[in-house]
Design an enzyme around this catalytic site. Structure first.
Site, PDB file in Angstrom:
ATOM      1  N   CYS A 356       0.833  -1.202   0.000  1.00  0.00           N
ATOM      2  CA  CYS A 356       0.000   0.000   0.000  1.00  0.00           C
ATOM      3  C   CYS A 356       0.874   1.261   0.000  1.00  0.00           C
ATOM      4  CB  CYS A 356      -0.976  -0.033   1.164  1.00  0.00           C
ATOM      5  SG  CYS A 356      -2.380   1.106   0.926  1.00  0.00           S
ATOM      6  N   HIS A 449      -3.741  -5.169   0.985  1.00  0.00           N
ATOM      7  CA  HIS A 449      -3.511  -5.634   2.351  1.00  0.00           C
ATOM      8  C   HIS A 449      -4.063  -7.059   2.478  1.00  0.00           C
ATOM      9  CE1 HIS A 449      -2.309  -1.762   3.982  1.00  0.00           C
ATOM     10  NE2 HIS A 449      -3.369  -1.189   3.438  1.00  0.00           N
TER      11      HIS A 449
END
Length: 574
Positions: A356, A449
């Protein structure tokens, strides 16, 4: 309406999340349809529900304990810190704005006519109404709802804007059990002081106490518990023993902790000849560092957080995790010398993984007029990726394929990545399209994630890492992350079933607030605004219900930027 209970705590990290999850698991094993709830959460560890709503990971974990699908109803207000003085406000799963602590809570002593005073007096009722409606909906559809408080209910500076502790307890007529961490010491004083600082109306909801993390012979504690009951008129409904490696998701993203790891310290021996060492860069505003829990669950994988370049020297894999401040984290890596160390690793063909925000800063360029408002910033240049921050946040639960294995994950980011090259897409949706990820040599990056929780993909990725690192590491063929999590949740249920007064808990859940609970003086002190003009002592205030939840550090901060009004939150991010 189904029954309900609020689990409060004498402090942050007293064990509220553990107890709430444990009660949920204990109840669902009894055949009770139960759901968790937290009116307002402050955390950088969040999760995406199937309907695309962002909630705290602790509530997602509690939903797993209750064996129900997580939803925005379970955490209607989420605050995601962007600094010590401001947070992004996520309402019913969607970001609605960025506010300073004083702008959100109103600030102590805000003058009449100021934006702080307007917020302080004008919007708390609406927020309380929203969270109460969410709780009522859960209670209509479940036999019981176990609510988690935040911080301490005796944060008297914030009581008038509280929706997460006594505010929601009074609005929903919930009994409250206060949890105290005896491992810190002073638990009796904490129980008594917490109760004595509450107003008479608030105290009427405090139904009992629960001791957490007790070590030793419980009979030595019993005289103190009896004295506490004599002093307060309230029983202790459980003494939970200290338990290692409970493996729940960490809520507080402002601290570096490995307590979210499924296994702590002692892990199974490696399946092959070597261990694999993983170093996680502890970047500022680190978010969703629970991504590494699945690695820590692997026998022979050693995970640690680092903040110095020399700590990368013996690492077989370096992870740059997610962050709520990508540009800030990038500057921090450069200041610490970690940026140069990452570049050297890449040049040497040693594995690096960015997740991310960590993926974004590994790229060539970042255009950020949303999060940091820094404009165009040069990245580390390790991946052919250009990132532009969009005002609308991506909140998705994608499913795809990587390294020949099925992968599930979730996305929480403002940054939109344009991949301009690379050796391969790190994650594919099965139709040849790369999904926000790429690889160049031994450097990987992805926006997803939770991808390492997919067992087959995790093993395939670790084999790649071991090959690149020259390690004789072999992933265990039978490690199931989901099964390990289930074991840990069952352990939480066992703690409640074996060490709590479950009959007393059931009575509170089913019958509500007990009648006739005594008042413990002195009660809540007067608010400064209630002090009489003649300077004589004021009668203890009886504050109205409202909205609040924060860490002490953020609550005390008074940011200089008061330009935004709360009403503007509904218009989106600045």
């Amino acid at each position: 309406m189904g029954g309900g209970l609020l689990v409060a705590g004498t402090t942050s990290d007293a064990g509220k999340s553990v107890v709430t999850a444990g009660i949920c698991r204990w109840l669902v094993r009894k055949g009770v349809k139960v759901a968790p709830f937290k009116a307002q959460n402050m955390s950088l560890n969040s999760f995406v529900t199937r309907e695309g709503a962002e909630i705290g990971r602790a509530q997602a974990m509690q939903a797993a304990a209750a064996r129900v699908e997580p939803s925005a109803l379970m955490n209607p207000v989420l605050l995601k810190p962007g600094s010590d003085r401001s947070s992004q406000v996520v309402l019913l799963g969607k970001p609605v704005g960025e506010l300073s602590a004083r702008g959100y809570f109103g600030g102590p002593g805000a003058p009449e006519g100021s934006s702080g005073a307007s917020l302080y007096g004008g919007r708390r009722e609406a927020l309380l109404g929203t969270v109460t409606e969410c709780l009522e909906e859960l209670r209509r559809t479940h036999d019981a709802v176990i609510c988690e408080g935040a911080g301490s209910p005796a944060e008297i500076n914030l009581r008038r804007t509280d929706i997460v502790n006594m505010g929601i307890a009074r609005a929903a007529r919930l009994p409250v059990v206060v949890v105290g961490d005896i491992d810190r010491g002073g638990v009796f004083a904490s129980f008594f002081g917490t109760t004595a600082l509450l107003s008479r109306e608030d105290q009427a909801h405090i139904a009992g106490y629960m001791v957490n993390k007790f070590r030793g012979d419980v009979t030595l504690l019993e005289p103190g518990l009896e004295m506490l009951r004599d002093l307060t008129g309230r029983p202790t409904v459980g003494v939970l023993p200290f338990a290692h490696g409970l493996g729940i998701d960490e809520e507080d993203g402002l601290r570096v902790s490995m307590r979210g790891a499924v296994r702590e310290s002692v892990v199974a021996p490696p399946h092959g000849a070597d261990v694999l060492r993983v170093a996680v860069c502890a970047v500022p505003l680190m978010s969703n560092f629970t991504d590494v829990d699945a690695l820590a669950a692997e026998p022979g994988v050693i995970v640690r957080f680092v903040d110095r370049p020399e700590e990368l020297a013996d690492a077989d894999l370096v992870i740059v995790p997610g962050t709520r401040g990508t540009v800030k984290a990038l500057a921090w890596l450069r200041e610490r010398g970690l940026a140069d160390a990452l570049k050297r690793r890449a040049a040497e063909g040693r594995p690096v993984l960015g997740i991310c925000g960590g993926y974004q800063l590994l790229g060539e360029r970042i255009e950020d007029d949303v999060e940091s408002r820094a404009g165009t910033v040069e990245g580390l240049g390790l991946l052919p990726v250009r990132v532009r921050f969009a005002r609308e946040k991506t909140l998705e639960r994608p499913v795809g394929e990587a390294l020949g294995e099925r992968v599930e994950g979730y996305e929480i980011h403002h940054g939109v990545a344009e991949v301009t090259g690379g050796d391969e897409a790190f994650v594919s949706d099965g139709h040849g399209r790369g999904l926000d990820g790429c690889r160049v040599g031994s450097v990987w990056g992805t926006h997803w994630h939770g991808s390492l929780e997919s067992d087959g993909f995790r093993r395939a990725f670790l084999r790649r890492v071991a090959d690149a690192a020259g390690r004789s590491f072999v992933p265990a063929p039978d490690t199931s992350f989901a099964a390990l999590r289930e074991e840990q949740l069952d352990r939480l249920g066992d703690l409640i079933e074996r060490h709590a007064d479950t009959d007393a808990l059931l009575r509170l859940i089913e019958q509500g607030v007990p009648a006739g609970l005594p008042f413990v003086p002195p009660g809540a002190p007067a608010h400064p605004a209630d002090a009489p003009a003649d300077g004589k002592p004021a009668v203890p205030a009886q504050p109205s219900d409202g909205a609040a939840d924060t860490t002490p550090e953020t609550a005390a901060a008074e940011a200089p930027d008061q330009s935004r009004s709360f009403e503007a939150l509904e218009g989106g991010t600045r």
